[in-house]
Design a protein around this motif. Structure first.
Motif, PDB file in Angstrom:
ATOM      1  N   LEU A  59       0.839  -1.197   0.000  1.00 52.67           N
ATOM      2  CA  LEU A  59       0.000   0.000   0.000  1.00 52.67           C
ATOM      3  C   LEU A  59       0.878   1.252   0.000  1.00 52.67           C
ATOM      4  O   LEU A  59       0.610   2.219  -0.736  1.00 52.67           O
ATOM      5  N   ARG A  60       1.913   1.255   0.810  1.00 56.05           N
ATOM      6  CA  ARG A  60       2.830   2.390   0.842  1.00 56.05           C
ATOM      7  C   ARG A  60       3.576   2.537  -0.489  1.00 56.05           C
ATOM      8  O   ARG A  60       3.830   3.660  -0.949  1.00 56.05           O
ATOM      9  N   MET A  61       3.932   1.435  -1.105  1.00 49.87           N
ATOM     10  CA  MET A  61       4.611   1.506  -2.399  1.00 49.87           C
ATOM     11  C   MET A  61       3.697   2.129  -3.454  1.00 49.87           C
ATOM     12  O   MET A  61       4.132   2.958  -4.267  1.00 49.87           O
ATOM     13  N   ALA A  62       2.419   1.746  -3.438  1.00 44.82           N
ATOM     14  CA  ALA A  62       1.468   2.333  -4.376  1.00 44.82           C
ATOM     15  C   ALA A  62       1.292   3.821  -4.106  1.00 44.82           C
ATOM     16  O   ALA A  62       1.206   4.637  -5.032  1.00 44.82           O
ATOM     17  N   GLN A  63       1.244   4.200  -2.835  1.00 44.52           N
ATOM     18  CA  GLN A  63       1.117   5.614  -2.481  1.00 44.52           C
ATOM     19  C   GLN A  63       2.324   6.403  -2.961  1.00 44.52           C
ATOM     20  O   GLN A  63       2.188   7.511  -3.509  1.00 44.52           O
ATOM     21  N   CYS A  64       3.514   5.856  -2.781  1.00 41.07           N
ATOM     22  CA  CYS A  64       4.727   6.538  -3.228  1.00 41.07           C
ATOM     23  C   CYS A  64       4.760   6.667  -4.746  1.00 41.07           C
ATOM     24  O   CYS A  64       5.077   7.727  -5.286  1.00 41.07           O
ATOM     25  N   ARG A  65       4.407   5.608  -5.441  1.00 41.39           N
ATOM     26  CA  ARG A  65       4.472   5.609  -6.907  1.00 41.39           C
ATOM     27  C   ARG A  65       3.475   6.602  -7.519  1.00 41.39           C
ATOM     28  O   ARG A  65       3.797   7.308  -8.480  1.00 41.39           O
ATOM     29  N   GLU A  66       2.267   6.669  -6.958  1.00 45.46           N
ATOM     30  CA  GLU A  66       1.240   7.530  -7.547  1.00 45.46           C
ATOM     31  C   GLU A  66       1.527   9.014  -7.344  1.00 45.46           C
ATOM     32  O   GLU A  66       1.097   9.841  -8.146  1.00 45.46           O
ATOM     33  N   GLY A  67       2.253   9.356  -6.289  1.00 42.86           N
ATOM     34  CA  GLY A  67       2.453  10.770  -6.000  1.00 42.86           C
ATOM     35  C   GLY A  67       3.772  11.350  -6.447  1.00 42.86           C
ATOM     36  O   GLY A  67       3.922  12.571  -6.481  1.00 42.86           O
ATOM     37  N   TRP A  68       4.731  10.482  -6.801  1.00 44.60           N
ATOM     38  CA  TRP A  68       6.083  10.978  -7.020  1.00 44.60           C
ATOM     39  C   TRP A  68       6.195  11.882  -8.240  1.00 44.60           C
ATOM     40  O   TRP A  68       6.847  12.916  -8.215  1.00 44.60           O
ATOM     41  N   HIS A  69       5.555  11.498  -9.334  1.00 43.60           N
ATOM     42  CA  HIS A  69       5.717  12.245 -10.582  1.00 43.60           C
ATOM     43  C   HIS A  69       4.363  12.703 -11.128  1.00 43.60           C
ATOM     44  O   HIS A  69       4.041  12.494 -12.297  1.00 43.60           O
ATOM     45  N   LEU A  70       3.565  13.338 -10.276  1.00 44.57           N
ATOM     46  CA  LEU A  70       2.284  13.867 -10.726  1.00 44.57           C
ATOM     47  C   LEU A  70       2.500  14.932 -11.808  1.00 44.57           C
ATOM     48  O   LEU A  70       3.426  15.738 -11.723  1.00 44.57           O
ATOM     49  N   GLU A  71       1.627  14.930 -12.794  1.00 38.80           N
ATOM     50  CA  GLU A  71       1.712  15.926 -13.865  1.00 38.80           C
ATOM     51  C   GLU A  71       0.632  16.983 -13.749  1.00 38.80           C
ATOM     52  O   GLU A  71       0.659  17.975 -14.471  1.00 38.80           O
ATOM     53  N   HIS A  72      -0.341  16.749 -12.861  1.00 41.86           N
ATOM     54  CA  HIS A  72      -1.421  17.714 -12.670  1.00 41.86           C
ATOM     55  C   HIS A  72      -1.482  18.100 -11.194  1.00 41.86           C
ATOM     56  O   HIS A  72      -1.214  17.284 -10.305  1.00 41.86           O
ATOM     57  N   GLU A  73      -1.857  19.322 -10.954  1.00 37.47           N
ATOM     58  CA  GLU A  73      -1.906  19.846  -9.593  1.00 37.47           C
ATOM     59  C   GLU A  73      -2.951  19.100  -8.774  1.00 37.47           C
ATOM     60  O   GLU A  73      -4.098  18.942  -9.208  1.00 37.47           O
ATOM     61  N   PRO A  74      -2.597  18.591  -7.592  1.00 35.81           N
ATOM     62  CA  PRO A  74      -3.599  17.917  -6.752  1.00 35.81           C
ATOM     63  C   PRO A  74      -4.639  18.903  -6.250  1.00 35.81           C
ATOM     64  O   PRO A  74      -4.335  20.059  -5.937  1.00 35.81           O
ATOM     65  N   THR A  75      -5.861  18.432  -6.190  1.00 37.62           N
ATOM     66  CA  THR A  75      -6.970  19.282  -5.720  1.00 37.62           C
ATOM     67  C   THR A  75      -7.521  18.667  -4.439  1.00 37.62           C
ATOM     68  O   THR A  75      -8.117  17.590  -4.459  1.00 37.62           O
ATOM     69  N   ILE A  76      -7.291  19.351  -3.340  1.00 34.69           N
ATOM     70  CA  ILE A  76      -7.772  18.872  -2.043  1.00 34.69           C
ATOM     71  C   ILE A  76      -8.877  19.789  -1.566  1.00 34.69           C
ATOM     72  O   ILE A  76      -8.638  20.941  -1.201  1.00 34.69           O
ATOM     73  N   THR A  77     -10.096  19.300  -1.640  1.00 35.02           N
ATOM     74  CA  THR A  77     -11.250  20.085  -1.205  1.00 35.02           C
ATOM     75  C   THR A  77     -11.911  19.372  -0.021  1.00 35.02           C
ATOM     76  O   THR A  77     -12.201  18.183  -0.095  1.00 35.02           O
ATOM     77  N   PRO A  78     -12.147  20.081   1.076  1.00 36.18           N
ATOM     78  CA  PRO A  78     -12.793  19.445   2.235  1.00 36.18           C
ATOM     79  C   PRO A  78     -14.207  18.985   1.911  1.00 36.18           C
ATOM     80  O   PRO A  78     -14.890  19.560   1.048  1.00 36.18           O
ATOM     81  N   ASP A  79     -14.629  17.939   2.592  1.00 39.35           N
ATOM     82  CA  ASP A  79     -15.996  17.460   2.441  1.00 39.35           C
ATOM     83  C   ASP A  79     -16.976  18.475   3.037  1.00 39.35           C
ATOM     84  O   ASP A  79     -16.630  19.265   3.910  1.00 39.35           O
ATOM     85  N   GLU A  80     -18.197  18.437   2.536  1.00 37.14           N
ATOM     86  CA  GLU A  80     -19.253  19.270   3.117  1.00 37.14           C
ATOM     87  C   GLU A  80     -19.579  18.775   4.524  1.00 37.14           C
ATOM     88  O   GLU A  80     -19.621  17.571   4.767  1.00 37.14           O
ATOM     89  N   PRO A  81     -19.790  19.687   5.470  1.00 38.26           N
ATOM     90  CA  PRO A  81     -20.074  19.242   6.848  1.00 38.26           C
ATOM     91  C   PRO A  81     -21.393  18.478   6.926  1.00 38.26           C
ATOM     92  O   PRO A  81     -22.381  18.847   6.278  1.00 38.26           O
ATOM     93  N   SER A  82     -21.377  17.428   7.734  1.00 35.83           N
ATOM     94  CA  SER A  82     -22.586  16.624   7.923  1.00 35.83           C
ATOM     95  C   SER A  82     -23.485  17.273   8.965  1.00 35.83           C
ATOM     96  O   SER A  82     -23.098  18.222   9.653  1.00 35.83           O
ATOM     97  N   GLU A  83     -24.700  16.725   9.093  1.00 32.39           N
ATOM     98  CA  GLU A  83     -25.630  17.246  10.100  1.00 32.39           C
ATOM     99  C   GLU A  83     -25.081  17.063  11.514  1.00 32.39           C
ATOM    100  O   GLU A  83     -25.238  17.934  12.373  1.00 32.39           O
ATOM    101  N   GLU A  84     -24.423  15.918  11.746  1.00 32.42           N
ATOM    102  CA  GLU A  84     -23.848  15.673  13.072  1.00 32.42           C
ATOM    103  C   GLU A  84     -22.758  16.700  13.382  1.00 32.42           C
ATOM    104  O   GLU A  84     -22.684  17.226  14.503  1.00 32.42           O
ATOM    105  N   GLN A  85     -21.909  16.999  12.398  1.00 32.50           N
ATOM    106  CA  GLN A  85     -20.840  17.972  12.614  1.00 32.50           C
ATOM    107  C   GLN A  85     -21.407  19.359  12.881  1.00 32.50           C
ATOM    108  O   GLN A  85     -20.927  20.085  13.758  1.00 32.50           O
ATOM    109  N   ARG A  86     -22.431  19.732  12.118  1.00 34.74           N
ATOM    110  CA  ARG A  86     -23.064  21.042  12.342  1.00 34.74           C
ATOM    111  C   ARG A  86     -23.670  21.128  13.739  1.00 34.74           C
ATOM    112  O   ARG A  86     -23.530  22.145  14.437  1.00 34.74           O
ATOM    113  N   TRP A  87     -24.329  20.049  14.169  1.00 34.54           N
ATOM    114  CA  TRP A  87     -24.967  20.060  15.493  1.00 34.54           C
ATOM    115  C   TRP A  87     -23.921  20.184  16.593  1.00 34.54           C
ATOM    116  O   TRP A  87     -24.109  20.915  17.573  1.00 34.54           O
TER     117      TRP A  87
END
Length: 520
Positions: A59-87
């Motif tokens: 699993l770590r090898m796959a993680q290393c391989r997929e991220g080492w030579h990315l050609e496109h900018e990673p997009t990290i967007t937070p999830d929308e808050p759930s009802e439990e989180q809002r409460w």
């Protein structure tokens, strides 16, 4: 003759079945049915569970391989808050308002503080990072003036990217090189085959402190690397121990910099530990501070209360002539290698990064001389404070942070003081947030999806609130013996593999027939 149970364990290992499964009871709240399911133990060390350790390494090898030579900018967007989180946040706001009102009225807020503390923990458990108030805890700041013995570093204007520079060859082909960097700690004395030639002159004290604070030095290196590179450098790194028992770092870096600059950054990187003095013991042996409920630890001779951790830091801040307890920096040996995506060098580096992730330190101590060396190292660590909460601070006349009864110097239970960790309490794998644009859980889901598709099944999303999981008490009569559970798992794994092999054979047959039709 081998025992049948041992043969079953070996067969389970051969088929990739966890040999230490954890039995959990799953209750379906829709149907009311419950069943006992074996969950893999998830061990990362081969000595504990080889199949789980192998899966984690892959699993770590796959993680290393997929991220080492990315050609496109990673997009990290937070999830929308759930009802439990809002409460939870709304309830936290109500509790904060009640506390503020109680403070204005001069009332006791102990109960409200306890409720708010519990809510903060629930907020984190509900899938939110940090706390609602943000940087509410004041941070102690030290002078940022660089040491005179540390070279200056160039600083480039930051650009909002995580991708490295590209180069175009004469034939028009574009290359996006990256780096493989190895950093080590300095020498503590002459060694041969990983063992000190003269243990009496070997600087075990410095080696112990360097191991304790190695993770902070790595953080400083990453900060300096990003300042010099001028972009948000992403990395995948692993920490392992050399034969001399000193930690060192292997780091895959996305993008490239001149090798001269990498070595300059390593030479200019240092970390100063601004802690109270811990070189001369104030109490030792049977002459130790005494605990008094409601007051803290007292001097056994005078009965005075020992300074708390914050008070000790205040005294350090007020002393203009104060010096850091320890200063750690890298050694002169720095190895930098350029790597291109899809090359044998890249695959070799990925295997090397994950080579020792499944190995424990004890497996490397294969001689009595090495074991003696490790024992001396552990003894040097025994009374070294590893953190603000370490009981060893009592030896030097300071109450540990969050002090409690029963603390004693030399009996710290933290990870750093366990013999198998040799002072290093950090993580074995260090991955930046924007490395592969996926979390480790998402990488696991990718593997699960691939297996299900290969078996001709679809991965249907399930309601996360449908099932309630509970641990099964030890000795539960409904849990079959371990050998029976292993045999069932082996049989199921054999069915999966047979099905996948049949599907693969059918796919290859279809491809061959299509090629024959095209050729005709």
């Amino acid at each position: 003759m081998p025992r049948a149970r041992d043969v079953a364990r070996e067969v389970a290992k051969e088929h990739g079945v966890c040999i230490r499964p954890v039995a959990l009871k799953r209750l379906d709240i829709h149907t009311g049915q419950s069943e006992i399911i074996d969950v893999p133990c998830g061990a990362t060390l081969e000595a504990v569970c080889p199949p789980c350790a192998k899966r984690n390494r892959q699993l770590r090898m796959a993680q290393c391989r997929e991220g080492w030579h990315l050609e496109h900018e990673p997009t990290i967007t937070p999830d929308e808050p759930s009802e439990e989180q809002r409460w939870l946040v709304e309830f936290r706001a109500d509790m904060q308002a009640q506390r503020d009102h109680a403070l204005q009225a001069g009332e006791d807020t102990t109960d409200l503080d306890a409720v708010i503390t519990g809510l903060n923990e629930e907020i984190n458990a509900a899938g939110m990072r940090g706390n609602v108030l943000g940087g509410a805890v004041p941070k102690r700041n030290r002078s940022t003036r660089r040491r005179q013995d540390a070279p200056d570093l160039p600083k480039r204007k930051m650009t909002a990217t995580t991708l490295g520079q590209t180069f175009e060859a004469r034939n028009g082909k574009v290359y996006r090189p990256s780096l493989f960097v190895t950093l080590t700690l300095p020498s503590y004395g002459k060694i041969k085959n990983g063992i000190p030639i003269d243990p009496g002159t070997y600087d075990y004290a410095r080696a112990a402190r360097d191991a304790l604070h190695f993770s902070k030095l790595v953080d400083r290196f990453v900060q300096n690397l990003r300042r010099v590179a001028g972009y948000d450098v992403q990395y995948f790194a692993s920490v392992e121990f050399q034969k001399r028992l000193a930690p060192h770092l292997h780091m895959a870096v996305r993008g490239t910099l001149p090798r001269v600059e990498i070595k300059q950054i390593a030479a200019a990187t240092y970390h100063q530990v601004w802690w109270p003095q811990a070189d001369h013991a104030a109490f030792e042996g049977e002459h130790l501070p005494v605990w008094e409920q409601g007051t803290g630890y007292l001097d056994p001779d005078t009965g005075e209360v020992l300074p708390t951790w914050d008070e000790a830091l205040d005294q350090l801040d007020a002393d203009e002539d104060a010096r850091p307890l320890h200063m750690i920096r890298f050694g002169e040996q720095v190895d930098v290698k350029g790597v291109l995506a899809g090359t044998p060098d890249a695959d070799q580096c990925i295997r090397y990064l994950s080579k020792y992730l499944t190995k424990s330190l004890g497996e490397a101590l294969d001689s009595q001389a090495q074991r003696d060396h490790a024992a001396r190292f552990v003894e040097a660590l025994r009374y070294e404070p590893c953190s603000p909460t370490c009981p060893n601070w009592l030896r030097y006349g300071v109450q540990p942070k969050d002090a409690k009864a029963g603390m004693a110097p030399g009996r710290c239970r933290s990870k750093a003081h366990k013999p198998e960790h040799l002072g290093y309490a950090g993580r074995r794998v260090l991955v930046s947030r924007k490395w592969s644009n996926k979390t480790l859980a998402e990488h696991k889901q990718d593997r699960r999806t691939w297996v299900l598709e290969a078996l001709g099944q679809t991965d249907q999303p399930t309601d996360p609130h449908r099932y309630v999981w509970k641990p099964v008490p030890a000795g539960d009569a409904n849990v079959p013996p371990l050998a029976v559970r292993l045999l069932r798992a082996v049989a199921e794994r054999r069915r999966w593999r047979a099905h996948m092999a049949r599907l693969q054979a059918e796919a290859e047959g279809q491809d061959l027939s299509a090629i024959r039709e095209e050729a005709a």
